[in-house]
Design a protein around this motif. Structure first.
Motif, PDB file in Angstrom:
ATOM      1  N   THR A 150      21.011 -16.613 -31.314  1.00  8.91           N
ATOM      2  CA  THR A 150      22.364 -16.414 -31.851  1.00  8.91           C
ATOM      3  C   THR A 150      22.583 -17.226 -33.117  1.00  8.91           C
ATOM      4  OG1 THR A 150      23.185 -16.052 -29.600  1.00  8.91           O
ATOM      5  CG2 THR A 150      24.814 -16.551 -31.308  1.00  8.91           C
ATOM      6  N   GLU A 207      20.792 -15.668 -36.011  1.00  3.00           N
ATOM      7  CA  GLU A 207      21.528 -14.496 -36.489  1.00  3.00           C
ATOM      8  C   GLU A 207      22.713 -14.913 -37.362  1.00  3.00           C
ATOM      9  OE1 GLU A 207      22.628 -12.244 -33.114  1.00  3.00           O
ATOM     10  OE2 GLU A 207      20.564 -11.594 -32.637  1.00  3.00           O
ATOM     11  N   ARG A 208      23.397 -15.978 -36.954  1.00  6.92           N
ATOM     12  CA  ARG A 208      24.518 -16.459 -37.769  1.00  6.92           C
ATOM     13  C   ARG A 208      24.047 -16.939 -39.137  1.00  6.92           C
ATOM     14  NH1 ARG A 208      27.662 -20.158 -33.221  1.00  6.92           N
ATOM     15  NH2 ARG A 208      28.517 -18.416 -31.986  1.00  6.92           N
ATOM     16  N   ALA A 264      21.358 -15.995 -40.774  1.00  9.28           N
ATOM     17  CA  ALA A 264      20.951 -14.831 -41.560  1.00  9.28           C
ATOM     18  C   ALA A 264      22.167 -14.073 -42.077  1.00  9.28           C
ATOM     19  CB  ALA A 264      20.065 -13.922 -40.709  1.00  9.28           C
ATOM     20  N   TYR A 265      23.190 -13.955 -41.224  1.00  6.67           N
ATOM     21  CA  TYR A 265      24.406 -13.252 -41.653  1.00  6.67           C
ATOM     22  C   TYR A 265      25.090 -13.987 -42.813  1.00  6.67           C
ATOM     23  CZ  TYR A 265      29.229 -11.631 -41.556  1.00  6.67           C
ATOM     24  OH  TYR A 265      30.463 -11.156 -41.920  1.00  6.67           O
ATOM     25  N   ARG A 266      25.179 -15.312 -42.701  1.00  2.65           N
ATOM     26  CA  ARG A 266      25.791 -16.081 -43.776  1.00  2.65           C
ATOM     27  C   ARG A 266      24.987 -15.983 -45.063  1.00  2.65           C
ATOM     28  NH1 ARG A 266      27.037 -21.491 -40.117  1.00  2.65           N
ATOM     29  NH2 ARG A 266      28.782 -20.599 -38.910  1.00  2.65           N
ATOM     30  N   ARG A 294      23.103 -13.391 -45.969  1.00  2.00           N
ATOM     31  CA  ARG A 294      23.358 -12.059 -46.528  1.00  2.00           C
ATOM     32  C   ARG A 294      24.740 -11.993 -47.169  1.00  2.00           C
ATOM     33  NH1 ARG A 294      21.150 -10.431 -41.510  1.00  2.00           N
ATOM     34  NH2 ARG A 294      23.278  -9.929 -40.783  1.00  2.00           N
ATOM     35  N   LEU A 295      25.715 -12.646 -46.532  1.00  2.85           N
ATOM     36  CA  LEU A 295      27.072 -12.644 -47.081  1.00  2.85           C
ATOM     37  C   LEU A 295      27.116 -13.382 -48.426  1.00  2.85           C
ATOM     38  CD1 LEU A 295      29.974 -11.756 -46.429  1.00  2.85           C
ATOM     39  CD2 LEU A 295      30.350 -14.006 -45.394  1.00  2.85           C
ATOM     40  N   ARG A 324      25.466 -11.175 -51.075  1.00  3.15           N
ATOM     41  CA  ARG A 324      26.338 -10.063 -51.445  1.00  3.15           C
ATOM     42  C   ARG A 324      27.487 -10.528 -52.325  1.00  3.15           C
ATOM     43  NH1 ARG A 324      29.418  -6.769 -46.793  1.00  3.15           N
ATOM     44  NH2 ARG A 324      30.535  -8.758 -46.742  1.00  3.15           N
TER      45      ARG A 324
END
Length: 282
Positions: A11, A14-15, A17-19, A21-22, A25
């Motif tokens: 988890t 994943e957090r 990686a999400y940050r 990507r954010l 972007r």
């Protein structure tokens, strides 16, 4: 005994990686929007009916290259003037702020004079003070009269000293009175308390606004050209008169911006660092 190595959970990975990507972007969107706005502004300016005439009058590359050495030589005068005026204005501002914080009825005349000084020179336009110092003072015909450049620098120091004095005073008064009482209870004199306890904290707290005033001073040193010294602005004015073209003013403006960028960067860094330190302390 060695500790167990840290392994983030699925988890947590994943957090992260999400940050990531954010963040990527957001950077891409910012770059794209900046490019679009820049392109739109470029087309709006260059597509105007009078752009060719403006380009010839303000952005002539040959004239810019021809007079760049003269403007750079004048800019060296601005840099030296900025250096000495900054030091003198900081010292004067600190002195006036200290005088305004003196306690006791015996110091009332000193406080009144310091207060009157800050009120008067914060209200007077700088250009008027420059005219009085550079054209009025020489009219007294006193022996040992300094040059117009020195008189112009004195005008800058006196005006900016008034602004810096208020910044210093705000920093001094932001130190809690309990610290003064604690220092005095330890046997420190008032002078020692100010030197070792109050002023170090006050200067650290007001460093960002002090640097902002120095940035403003960096721009206003160009006003000394009104009295005649050949600085960057005066050199550009002479070139404009010779060529009937305004490109030298643009060159001088760009050089002033380049001169200010390091100081602005330092100011932003100090401000951000102070904000982080205050957030961490909170």
């Amino acid at each position: 005994m060695t500790g167990t190595p840290y392994h983030p959970s699925d988890t947590q990975r994943e957090r992260i990686a999400y940050r990531r990507r954010l963040t990527i972007r957001s950077v891409l969107l910012a770059a794209l929007s900046t490019a679009l706005v820049g392109t739109a502004l470029s087309f709006a300016v260059t597509g105007a009916p009078g752009w060719d005439r403006v380009k010839a009058s303000f952005f002539d590359g040959d004239i810019a290259v021809r007079y760049l050495p003269d403007i750079l030589e004048g800019l060296w005068l601005n840099i030296r003037l900025l250096f000495f005026c900054t030091i003198a204005a900081l010292l004067l501002g600190l002195l006036i702020a200290t005088l305004r914080t003196l306690r006791g009825p015996v110091f009332f005349p000193v406080r009144a004079l310091a207060t009157g000084y800050t009120y008067a020179f914060r209200g007077l336009p700088l250009i008027i003070v420059l005219y009085v110092f550079t054209f009025g003072v020489p009219g007294l015909r006193l022996q040992g009269m300094p040059s117009v450049l020195v008189l112009g620098g004195a005008a800058l120091v006196i005006v900016y000293g008034a602004y810096l004095a208020e910044v210093f005073r705000a920093g001094i008064e932001s130190v809690h009175p309990s610290q003064l009482a604690a220092a005095r209870s330890l046997g420190l004199t008032y002078r020692q308390t100010m030197r070792h306890v109050v002023l170090p904290q006050a200067v650290r707290r007001v460093t960002p606004p002090l640097l902002n005033d120095v940035v403003a001073l960096q721009k206003d040193v160009g006003l000394v050209s009104l009295a005649g010294p050949i600085d960057a602005v005066r050199a550009a004015q002479i070139a404009v008169a010779q060529e009937a073209n305004f490109t030298p003013y643009i060159v001088a403006g760009v050089l002033f911006v380049l001169l200010a960028l390091p100081l602005i960067g330092i100011t932003d860094w100090v401000t951000l660092r102070a904000a982080r330190r205050q957030s961490a302390g909170a």
